[in-house]
Design a protein around this motif. Sequence first.
Motif, PDB file in Angstrom:
ATOM      1  N   GLY A  28      -5.479  -4.091  21.186  1.00  0.00           N
ATOM      2  CA  GLY A  28      -5.203  -2.676  21.420  1.00  0.00           C
ATOM      3  C   GLY A  28      -4.180  -2.461  22.513  1.00  0.00           C
ATOM      4  O   GLY A  28      -4.130  -3.200  23.498  1.00  0.00           O
ATOM      5  N   ARG A  29      -3.336  -1.449  22.321  1.00  0.00           N
ATOM      6  CA  ARG A  29      -2.344  -1.101  23.336  1.00  0.00           C
ATOM      7  C   ARG A  29      -1.957   0.364  23.197  1.00  0.00           C
ATOM      8  O   ARG A  29      -2.131   0.969  22.139  1.00  0.00           O
ATOM      9  CB  ARG A  29      -1.122  -1.990  23.249  1.00  0.00           C
ATOM     10  N   VAL A  30      -1.417   0.908  24.283  1.00  0.00           N
ATOM     11  CA  VAL A  30      -0.944   2.291  24.310  1.00  0.00           C
ATOM     12  C   VAL A  30       0.569   2.276  24.498  1.00  0.00           C
ATOM     13  O   VAL A  30       1.084   1.547  25.341  1.00  0.00           O
ATOM     14  CB  VAL A  30      -1.587   3.083  25.472  1.00  0.00           C
ATOM     15  N   THR A  31       1.260   3.081  23.713  1.00  0.00           N
ATOM     16  CA  THR A  31       2.697   3.272  23.858  1.00  0.00           C
ATOM     17  C   THR A  31       2.926   4.743  24.171  1.00  0.00           C
ATOM     18  O   THR A  31       2.403   5.610  23.472  1.00  0.00           O
ATOM     19  CB  THR A  31       3.435   2.904  22.550  1.00  0.00           C
ATOM     20  N   LEU A  32       3.679   5.001  25.229  1.00  0.00           N
ATOM     21  CA  LEU A  32       3.980   6.372  25.627  1.00  0.00           C
ATOM     22  C   LEU A  32       5.383   6.732  25.137  1.00  0.00           C
ATOM     23  O   LEU A  32       6.298   5.906  25.190  1.00  0.00           O
ATOM     24  CB  LEU A  32       3.907   6.480  27.150  1.00  0.00           C
ATOM     25  N   HIS A  33       5.534   7.946  24.643  1.00  0.00           N
ATOM     26  CA  HIS A  33       6.836   8.475  24.233  1.00  0.00           C
ATOM     27  C   HIS A  33       7.827   8.196  25.355  1.00  0.00           C
ATOM     28  O   HIS A  33       7.558   8.483  26.516  1.00  0.00           O
ATOM     29  CB  HIS A  33       6.670   9.980  23.997  1.00  0.00           C
ATOM     30  N   SER A  34       9.005   7.656  25.022  1.00  0.00           N
ATOM     31  CA  SER A  34       9.956   7.223  26.046  1.00  0.00           C
ATOM     32  C   SER A  34      10.839   8.347  26.584  1.00  0.00           C
ATOM     33  O   SER A  34      11.680   8.107  27.444  1.00  0.00           O
ATOM     34  CB  SER A  34      10.837   6.096  25.499  1.00  0.00           C
ATOM     35  N   ALA A  35      10.642   9.549  26.127  1.00  0.00           N
ATOM     36  CA  ALA A  35      11.431  10.682  26.617  1.00  0.00           C
ATOM     37  C   ALA A  35      11.086  10.979  28.072  1.00  0.00           C
ATOM     38  O   ALA A  35      10.006  10.626  28.546  1.00  0.00           O
ATOM     39  CB  ALA A  35      11.154  11.914  25.756  1.00  0.00           C
ATOM     40  N   PRO A  36      11.987  11.628  28.811  1.00  0.00           N
ATOM     41  CA  PRO A  36      11.696  11.977  30.208  1.00  0.00           C
ATOM     42  C   PRO A  36      10.417  12.807  30.357  1.00  0.00           C
ATOM     43  O   PRO A  36       9.727  12.709  31.364  1.00  0.00           O
ATOM     44  CB  PRO A  36      12.915  12.779  30.647  1.00  0.00           C
ATOM     45  N   VAL A  37      10.127  13.617  29.351  1.00  0.00           N
ATOM     46  CA  VAL A  37       8.883  14.391  29.307  1.00  0.00           C
ATOM     47  C   VAL A  37       8.149  13.942  28.043  1.00  0.00           C
ATOM     48  O   VAL A  37       8.421  14.445  26.952  1.00  0.00           O
ATOM     49  CB  VAL A  37       9.146  15.910  29.284  1.00  0.00           C
ATOM     50  N   PRO A  38       7.239  12.971  28.164  1.00  0.00           N
ATOM     51  CA  PRO A  38       6.577  12.438  26.962  1.00  0.00           C
ATOM     52  C   PRO A  38       5.703  13.481  26.280  1.00  0.00           C
ATOM     53  O   PRO A  38       4.967  14.217  26.935  1.00  0.00           O
ATOM     54  CB  PRO A  38       5.740  11.276  27.501  1.00  0.00           C
ATOM     55  N   LEU A  39       5.808  13.522  24.951  1.00  0.00           N
ATOM     56  CA  LEU A  39       5.025  14.478  24.173  1.00  0.00           C
ATOM     57  C   LEU A  39       3.942  13.800  23.346  1.00  0.00           C
ATOM     58  O   LEU A  39       3.193  14.473  22.659  1.00  0.00           O
ATOM     59  CB  LEU A  39       5.948  15.302  23.262  1.00  0.00           C
ATOM     60  N   TRP A  40       3.862  12.469  23.399  1.00  0.00           N
ATOM     61  CA  TRP A  40       2.804  11.781  22.673  1.00  0.00           C
ATOM     62  C   TRP A  40       2.502  10.433  23.308  1.00  0.00           C
ATOM     63  O   TRP A  40       3.305   9.866  24.033  1.00  0.00           O
ATOM     64  CB  TRP A  40       3.151  11.607  21.195  1.00  0.00           C
ATOM     65  N   ALA A  41       1.290   9.989  23.034  1.00  0.00           N
ATOM     66  CA  ALA A  41       0.856   8.637  23.383  1.00  0.00           C
ATOM     67  C   ALA A  41       0.237   8.045  22.122  1.00  0.00           C
ATOM     68  O   ALA A  41      -0.534   8.712  21.437  1.00  0.00           O
ATOM     69  CB  ALA A  41      -0.167   8.668  24.510  1.00  0.00           C
ATOM     70  N   LYS A  42       0.611   6.823  21.807  1.00  0.00           N
ATOM     71  CA  LYS A  42       0.129   6.179  20.582  1.00  0.00           C
ATOM     72  C   LYS A  42      -0.797   5.025  20.950  1.00  0.00           C
ATOM     73  O   LYS A  42      -0.464   4.180  21.773  1.00  0.00           O
ATOM     74  CB  LYS A  42       1.320   5.661  19.774  1.00  0.00           C
ATOM     75  N   VAL A  43      -1.958   5.003  20.323  1.00  0.00           N
ATOM     76  CA  VAL A  43      -2.891   3.887  20.457  1.00  0.00           C
ATOM     77  C   VAL A  43      -2.816   3.093  19.167  1.00  0.00           C
ATOM     78  O   VAL A  43      -2.942   3.658  18.083  1.00  0.00           O
ATOM     79  CB  VAL A  43      -4.339   4.377  20.683  1.00  0.00           C
ATOM     80  N   GLU A  44      -2.574   1.805  19.300  1.00  0.00           N
ATOM     81  CA  GLU A  44      -2.514   0.978  18.101  1.00  0.00           C
ATOM     82  C   GLU A  44      -3.183  -0.366  18.351  1.00  0.00           C
ATOM     83  O   GLU A  44      -3.316  -0.812  19.483  1.00  0.00           O
ATOM     84  CB  GLU A  44      -1.073   0.773  17.636  1.00  0.00           C
ATOM     85  N   PHE A  45      -3.604  -0.956  17.268  1.00  0.00           N
ATOM     86  CA  PHE A  45      -4.202  -2.287  17.288  1.00  0.00           C
ATOM     87  C   PHE A  45      -3.345  -3.155  16.384  1.00  0.00           C
ATOM     88  O   PHE A  45      -3.131  -2.829  15.220  1.00  0.00           O
ATOM     89  CB  PHE A  45      -5.657  -2.234  16.821  1.00  0.00           C
ATOM     90  N   THR A  46      -2.856  -4.261  16.910  1.00  0.00           N
ATOM     91  CA  THR A  46      -1.836  -5.041  16.219  1.00  0.00           C
ATOM     92  C   THR A  46      -2.369  -6.289  15.515  1.00  0.00           C
ATOM     93  O   THR A  46      -1.575  -7.039  14.949  1.00  0.00           O
ATOM     94  CB  THR A  46      -0.741  -5.460  17.214  1.00  0.00           C
ATOM     95  N   ALA A  47      -3.664  -6.519  15.550  1.00  0.00           N
ATOM     96  CA  ALA A  47      -4.218  -7.707  14.892  1.00  0.00           C
ATOM     97  C   ALA A  47      -3.914  -7.664  13.402  1.00  0.00           C
ATOM     98  O   ALA A  47      -4.046  -6.630  12.759  1.00  0.00           O
ATOM     99  CB  ALA A  47      -5.723  -7.786  15.121  1.00  0.00           C
ATOM    100  N   LYS A  48      -3.516  -8.800  12.862  1.00  0.00           N
ATOM    101  CA  LYS A  48      -3.156  -8.907  11.444  1.00  0.00           C
ATOM    102  C   LYS A  48      -4.033  -9.946  10.761  1.00  0.00           C
ATOM    103  O   LYS A  48      -4.434 -10.932  11.358  1.00  0.00           O
ATOM    104  CB  LYS A  48      -1.695  -9.340  11.284  1.00  0.00           C
ATOM    105  N   ARG A  49      -4.299  -9.706   9.521  1.00  0.00           N
ATOM    106  CA  ARG A  49      -4.964 -10.698   8.668  1.00  0.00           C
ATOM    107  C   ARG A  49      -3.919 -11.652   8.134  1.00  0.00           C
ATOM    108  O   ARG A  49      -2.729 -11.398   8.229  1.00  0.00           O
ATOM    109  CB  ARG A  49      -5.651 -10.010   7.495  1.00  0.00           C
ATOM    110  N   GLU A  50      -4.382 -12.712   7.537  1.00  0.00           N
ATOM    111  CA  GLU A  50      -3.453 -13.625   6.871  1.00  0.00           C
ATOM    112  C   GLU A  50      -2.642 -12.817   5.869  1.00  0.00           C
ATOM    113  O   GLU A  50      -3.163 -11.962   5.174  1.00  0.00           O
ATOM    114  CB  GLU A  50      -4.223 -14.731   6.155  1.00  0.00           C
ATOM    115  N   GLY A  51      -1.361 -13.051   5.823  1.00  0.00           N
ATOM    116  CA  GLY A  51      -0.491 -12.283   4.942  1.00  0.00           C
ATOM    117  C   GLY A  51       0.129 -11.088   5.639  1.00  0.00           C
ATOM    118  O   GLY A  51       0.897 -10.343   5.045  1.00  0.00           O
ATOM    119  N   GLY A  52      -0.214 -10.855   6.908  1.00  0.00           N
ATOM    120  CA  GLY A  52       0.417  -9.802   7.684  1.00  0.00           C
ATOM    121  C   GLY A  52      -0.156  -8.405   7.525  1.00  0.00           C
ATOM    122  O   GLY A  52       0.409  -7.440   8.010  1.00  0.00           O
TER     123      GLY A  52
END
Length: 129
Positions: A58-82
Amino acid sequence: MTVHIDIRNDRELTRMLSGNNLLAGPWTQGMKEAGALGLKVSEGRAPVGLTGNLKASGRVTLHSAPVPLWAKVEFTAKREGGVSYGYILDAGARWGHKGWLSDVPRLINAQVVAILSRVAKNIERVWGR
């Protein structure tokens, strides 16, 4: 998977806060706090298998704009085959984890509104000086 929280007058907010670190800084911090809350709740709901890879990805990515309008939470684990492991578990009822991630925005909505309302009041207080 995308979740949208409407920020009314976002153009006006961006215009007023851009280039003013005294005001934009607290907003950015509030967005980071909201993202961290989303990650914490998501990690707490994440299915844990033998490896624990999903929860650990799990990780959080913040909108890169000077005034961020969103934060994204994602989980990057992949199964075999991507294929995204988290998405498979969230979307399918087969394993009993349906909604473990997609339900989080509904669960934290009131807390996110409280965070951003507190930040907005602090900005208004500083703005009024």
